[in-house]
Design an enzyme around this catalytic site. Structure first.
Site, PDB file in Angstrom:
ATOM      1  N   ARG A  80       0.836  -1.203   0.000  1.00 14.71           N
ATOM      2  CA  ARG A  80       0.000   0.000   0.000  1.00 14.71           C
ATOM      3  C   ARG A  80       0.872   1.256   0.000  1.00 14.71           C
ATOM      4  O   ARG A  80       0.531   2.257  -0.626  1.00 14.71           O
ATOM      5  CB  ARG A  80      -0.951  -0.021   1.201  1.00 14.71           C
ATOM      6  CG  ARG A  80      -2.043   1.039   1.098  1.00 14.71           C
ATOM      7  CD  ARG A  80      -3.128   0.833   2.122  1.00 14.71           C
ATOM      8  NE  ARG A  80      -2.626   1.001   3.488  1.00 14.71           N
ATOM      9  CZ  ARG A  80      -3.329   0.700   4.592  1.00 14.71           C
ATOM     10  NH1 ARG A  80      -4.555   0.197   4.474  1.00 14.71           N
ATOM     11  NH2 ARG A  80      -2.828   0.875   5.782  1.00 14.71           N
ATOM     12  N   LYS A 183      -2.684   6.424   1.173  1.00 17.98           N
ATOM     13  CA  LYS A 183      -2.550   6.930   2.543  1.00 17.98           C
ATOM     14  C   LYS A 183      -1.622   8.144   2.564  1.00 17.98           C
ATOM     15  O   LYS A 183      -0.474   8.051   3.014  1.00 17.98           O
ATOM     16  CB  LYS A 183      -2.037   5.797   3.450  1.00 17.98           C
ATOM     17  CG  LYS A 183      -2.441   5.953   4.901  1.00 17.98           C
ATOM     18  CD  LYS A 183      -2.297   4.626   5.620  1.00 17.98           C
ATOM     19  CE  LYS A 183      -2.328   4.771   7.116  1.00 17.98           C
ATOM     20  NZ  LYS A 183      -3.569   5.257   7.686  1.00 17.98           N
TER      21      LYS A 183
HETATM   22  N1  PLP Z   1      -9.295   4.232   6.438  1.00 19.10           N
HETATM   23  C1  PLP Z   1      -8.446   5.219   6.748  1.00 19.10           C
HETATM   24  C2  PLP Z   1      -8.726   6.574   6.220  1.00 19.10           C
HETATM   25  C3  PLP Z   1      -7.330   4.950   7.558  1.00 19.10           C
HETATM   26  O1  PLP Z   1      -6.499   5.931   7.911  1.00 19.10           O
HETATM   27  C4  PLP Z   1      -7.107   3.642   8.022  1.00 19.10           C
HETATM   28  C5  PLP Z   1      -5.931   3.342   8.817  1.00 19.10           C
HETATM   29  O2  PLP Z   1      -4.929   2.961   8.323  1.00 19.10           O
HETATM   30  C6  PLP Z   1      -8.020   2.643   7.663  1.00 19.10           C
HETATM   31  C7  PLP Z   1      -9.099   2.980   6.877  1.00 19.10           C
HETATM   32  C8  PLP Z   1      -7.826   1.240   8.110  1.00 19.10           C
HETATM   33  O3  PLP Z   1      -6.837   0.606   7.367  1.00 19.10           O
HETATM   34  P1  PLP Z   1      -5.976  -0.561   7.972  1.00 19.10           P
HETATM   35  O4  PLP Z   1      -6.928  -1.617   8.407  1.00 19.10           O
HETATM   36  O5  PLP Z   1      -5.106  -1.009   6.870  1.00 19.10           O
HETATM   37  O6  PLP Z   1      -5.240   0.003   9.106  1.00 19.10           O
HETATM   38  C1  COI Z   2      -4.202   3.222  11.451  1.00 23.34           C
HETATM   39  O1  COI Z   2      -5.236   2.604  11.682  1.00 23.34           O
HETATM   40  O2  COI Z   2      -3.094   2.694  11.489  1.00 23.34           O
HETATM   41  C2  COI Z   2      -4.215   4.611  11.095  1.00 23.34           C
HETATM   42  O3  COI Z   2      -3.371   5.005  10.374  1.00 23.34           O
HETATM   43  C3  COI Z   2      -5.236   5.449  11.655  1.00 23.34           C
HETATM   44  C4  COI Z   2      -4.827   6.832  12.015  1.00 23.34           C
HETATM   45  C5  COI Z   2      -4.089   7.001  13.261  1.00 23.34           C
HETATM   46  C6  COI Z   2      -4.471   7.700  10.905  1.00 23.34           C
END
Ligand code: PLP
Ligand code: COI
Length: 339
Positions: A80, A183
């Site tokens: 990612r 991200k």
């Molecule tokens: N959506 C956003 C906008 C996020 O910042 C995050 C965190 O990383 C997620 C979803 C959840 O993604 P993940 O499960 O890969 O942490």
């Molecule tokens: C995460 O779930 O790791 C995130 O990045 C969420 C947040 C702190 C931006």
């Protein structure tokens, strides 16, 4: 290191021993450097400061009951981060460097990994920055990749207790053909106003709708959205949300539990048909949702009326946690043991 109250850690910055860094110059990545500095010395015209050439990741390492340290699905975070890099024209971090960096930084800060059973974890924050100097709007010719870590508790202070969420219609976090799927910091900047307002108004987070039609559910602040309807796990299919690795894993676990999985548009009105809804992400893990308040339309959707998480969310949460902490067989090979 001073004594830490592991079970009551907030989700926040915590100073540790070291962080690791590598610099991309003249077309290649340099060797990994270890530093105890919490600061970055940077050119005043670095593109990350002016034009948002910046991407980050969030991942966790867990200490198991068996004493081993497990990192969850790092390859997906590395992938990612490469997608984020391509999205805003930054140098991509190869898997080997990413793995070396997270392995080193976890080992160097081993004393900061919360003990098993405290509900806390070591949060890893990989960060990629455009450091080359430009004044015109163009990609930098130099980049810096770093990883810092810190012990954290649950993102929403409620932990696994159901939270209230505010559905907003007067803000979008990402444009329909913009950067919502990667991200990058700009998406989070755009979420600050509605996020702070929601907290002020008593909510744990906001729920964004799709930016094009304002009809479908997108995501819940820094977490994806899911709903449970009978034996089906439903989650939005949208180009403007971050493809969550937690959500991806929950879809697999739901299938393992014999559930149906649907990734599709989720119209707001469908909220009244779900038995359970929740937000999921690395930081949030699963946050069950007890109430979604549509701020503009003054409509309230209620869930878990008895104040506790629903049975399916609980089962999914327990299963995910058990795999991450090494309590249950890692049949999908999601963990990497750091030795
Ligand atoms: N959506 C956003 C906008 C996020 O910042 C995050 C965190 O990383 C997620 C979803 C959840 O993604 P993940 O499960 O890969 O942490
Ligand atoms: C995460 O779930 O790791 C995130 O990045 C969420 C947040 C702190 C931006």
């Amino acid at each position: 290191m001073k004594k830490v109250d592991w079970s009551n850690l907030p989700f926040g910055y915590f100073k540790t021993n070291y962080n690791v860094r590598s610099y991309w110059r003249n077309g290649s990545w340099g060797r990994l450097e270890i530093t105890s500095s919490e600061y970055i010395n940077m050119h005043i015209a670095a593109t990350c400061l002016h034009y948002g050439q910046q991407a980050f990741e969030g991942m966790k390492a867990f200490r198991g009951k068996d004493g081993q340290i497990r990192v969850f699905r790092w390859e997906e975070n590395a992938k990612r981060m490469r997608s984020s890099a391509r999205g805003i024209m930054m140098a991509e971090v190869p898997d080997e460097l990413f793995l070396k960096a997270i392995t080193e930084v976890v080992k160097l800060n081993e004393d900061h990994i919360p003990p098993f059973g405290t509900g806390a974890a070591l949060y890893l924050r990989p960060l990629l920055l455009g450091t080359g100097a430009e004044v015109g709007v163009k990609p930098a010719d130099e980049y810096m990749f770093m990883v810092f870590v810190g012990p954290v508790g649950p993102y929403f202070k409620e932990g696994f207790k159901p939270v209230s969420i505010q559905l907003v219609r007067d803000f979008d976090r990402a444009a329909p053909q913009g950067t919502g799927h990667i991200k990058v910091g700009g998406n989070y900047a755009a979420s600050l106003q509605p996020g702070v307002r929601a907290k002020k108004e008593g909510f744990a987070s906001v729920l964004f709708l799709d930016a094009k039609e304002n009809k479908y559910i997108d995501e819940a602040g820094p977490a994806n959205f899911f709903g449970i309807k009978g034996n089906t796990y439903v989650t939005p299919d949208s180009k403007t949300i971050l493809p969550s690795i937690t959500n991806m894993s929950l879809r697999v676990l739901a299938k393992d539990l014999g559930m149906k999985v649907e990734k599709r548009n989720v119209p707001v009105e469908e909220l009244s048909e779900f038995d359970e809804v929740g937000a999921c992400g690395t930081a949030a893990v699963i946050s069950p949702i007890k109430e979604i308040v549509d701020r503009e339309h003054k409509k309230v959707y209620e869930f878990c009326k008895d104040g506790v998480a629903g049975p399916v969310s609980t089962k999914l949460y327990d299963k995910l946690k058990a795999i991450q902490e090494g309590e249950e067989a890692d049949i999908h090979n999601w963990n990497t043991i750091i030795e």
